[in-house]
Design a protein around this motif. Structure first.
Motif, PDB file in Angstrom:
ATOM      1  N   ALA A  62      -8.668  34.278  -5.322  1.00  0.00           N
ATOM      2  CA  ALA A  62      -8.259  33.105  -6.100  1.00  0.00           C
ATOM      3  C   ALA A  62      -8.588  31.817  -5.361  1.00  0.00           C
ATOM      4  CB  ALA A  62      -6.774  33.169  -6.408  1.00  0.00           C
ATOM      5  N   GLY A  63      -8.928  31.939  -4.092  1.00  0.00           N
ATOM      6  CA  GLY A  63      -9.297  30.758  -3.315  1.00  0.00           C
ATOM      7  C   GLY A  63      -8.144  30.156  -2.539  1.00  0.00           C
ATOM      8  N   LEU A  64      -7.036  30.892  -2.449  1.00  0.00           N
ATOM      9  CA  LEU A  64      -5.864  30.337  -1.764  1.00  0.00           C
ATOM     10  C   LEU A  64      -5.873  30.641  -0.277  1.00  0.00           C
ATOM     11  CD1 LEU A  64      -5.017  29.854  -4.624  1.00  0.00           C
ATOM     12  CD2 LEU A  64      -2.742  30.684  -4.074  1.00  0.00           C
ATOM     13  N   LEU A  65      -6.494  31.737   0.077  1.00  0.00           N
ATOM     14  CA  LEU A  65      -6.523  32.131   1.486  1.00  0.00           C
ATOM     15  C   LEU A  65      -7.954  32.248   1.975  1.00  0.00           C
ATOM     16  CD1 LEU A  65      -3.958  35.098   1.633  1.00  0.00           C
ATOM     17  CD2 LEU A  65      -3.522  32.630   1.669  1.00  0.00           C
ATOM     18  N   ALA A  66      -8.086  32.188   3.282  1.00  0.00           N
ATOM     19  CA  ALA A  66      -9.340  32.546   3.929  1.00  0.00           C
ATOM     20  C   ALA A  66      -8.976  33.480   5.067  1.00  0.00           C
ATOM     21  CB  ALA A  66     -10.055  31.320   4.446  1.00  0.00           C
ATOM     22  N   ASP A  67      -9.941  34.201   5.577  1.00  0.00           N
ATOM     23  CA  ASP A  67      -9.645  35.133   6.658  1.00  0.00           C
ATOM     24  C   ASP A  67     -10.675  34.981   7.766  1.00  0.00           C
ATOM     25  OD1 ASP A  67     -11.735  36.075   5.148  1.00  0.00           O
ATOM     26  OD2 ASP A  67     -11.240  38.177   5.444  1.00  0.00           O
ATOM     27  N   GLN A  68     -10.273  35.435   8.931  1.00  0.00           N
ATOM     28  CA  GLN A  68     -11.148  35.353  10.092  1.00  0.00           C
ATOM     29  C   GLN A  68     -10.885  36.561  10.965  1.00  0.00           C
ATOM     30  OE1 GLN A  68     -10.645  31.800  12.355  1.00  0.00           O
ATOM     31  NE2 GLN A  68     -12.621  31.989  13.360  1.00  0.00           N
TER      32      GLN A  68
END
Lengths: 106, 106
Positions: A62-68
């Motif tokens: 949904a575009g609310l989180l990003a990950d690394q």
DNA sequence: GGTATATTTGGCTATATTGCCAAATAGACA
DNA sequence: TGTCTATTTGGCAATATAGCCAAATATACC
């Protein structure tokens, strides 16, 4: 209703839909205090890690989180902290509902 | 996780769930410009009136709308206009997503 | 009462979501 | 290379949601 307009409303609904689950709200709340890896979130939510992973995928999609990725772990973090403003309004709605129940119960 | 805390997250999710549908977002948007009866909303959304009625029931049950009968019609209106603030954040999330797509497409 | 209009509700089917287990993948390190 | 740990994905069953039609309800008006 225009086809393009329809698509816009669906995109908006998609974002809200991603938040419309207790576990995902808990995730957002926890991430408001910093990045967390999947295992840490699993501890808090208390269900299968695969389930947490799917919830994270929904929020990320949904575009609310990003990950690394950091070595063997994947850290997730909030991309748009404005979603936290939602909580305030949601609380006021709930408080309102409670007030009415009390009122109606007299 | 505490039973009571769990219930709180579910209540919060319930509010967001009520907004997590394109037709219901359209209803909220339309009601931001004033009270509307079911037939008027049906015109805008373009599905069966019974479906509109159910969507309205969902929003009302979540505490976002109230209704008032006027003769043979029932007018619905926003109870907590703060939900309109959601739109702004949702738009920024979507704009962000589009930006990324453009970036990744290079 | 009887009829007309607006809305809601029952009942159903189709579709979507959720959550688990088990298997696959990805990186770290010997 | 093999093994260990963290995470993701496939597949499935259970549950929830959505939307339509038809029937019920509510109000107005004759």
């Amino acid at each position: 209703m225009d086809q393009r307009q329809q698509a816009r409303w669906e995109a908006r609904a998609q974002v809200l839909k991603s938040l419309a689950h207790p576990s995902r709200l808990m995730i957002v709340d926890e991430l408001s205090r910093g990045a967390r890896c999947v295992a840490e979130l699993r501890e808090i939510i208390g269900c299968d890690m695969s389930t947490v992973s799917r919830h994270l995928a929904v929020l990320k999609n949904a575009g609310l989180l990003a990950d690394q990725r950091q070595g063997v772990q994947v850290f997730y973090f909030l991309k748009t902290p404005c979603v936290l403003d939602f909580f305030e309004c949601v609380e006021s709605v709930l408080a309102n509902n409670v007030q009415e129940k009390i009122y109606l119960a007299r």
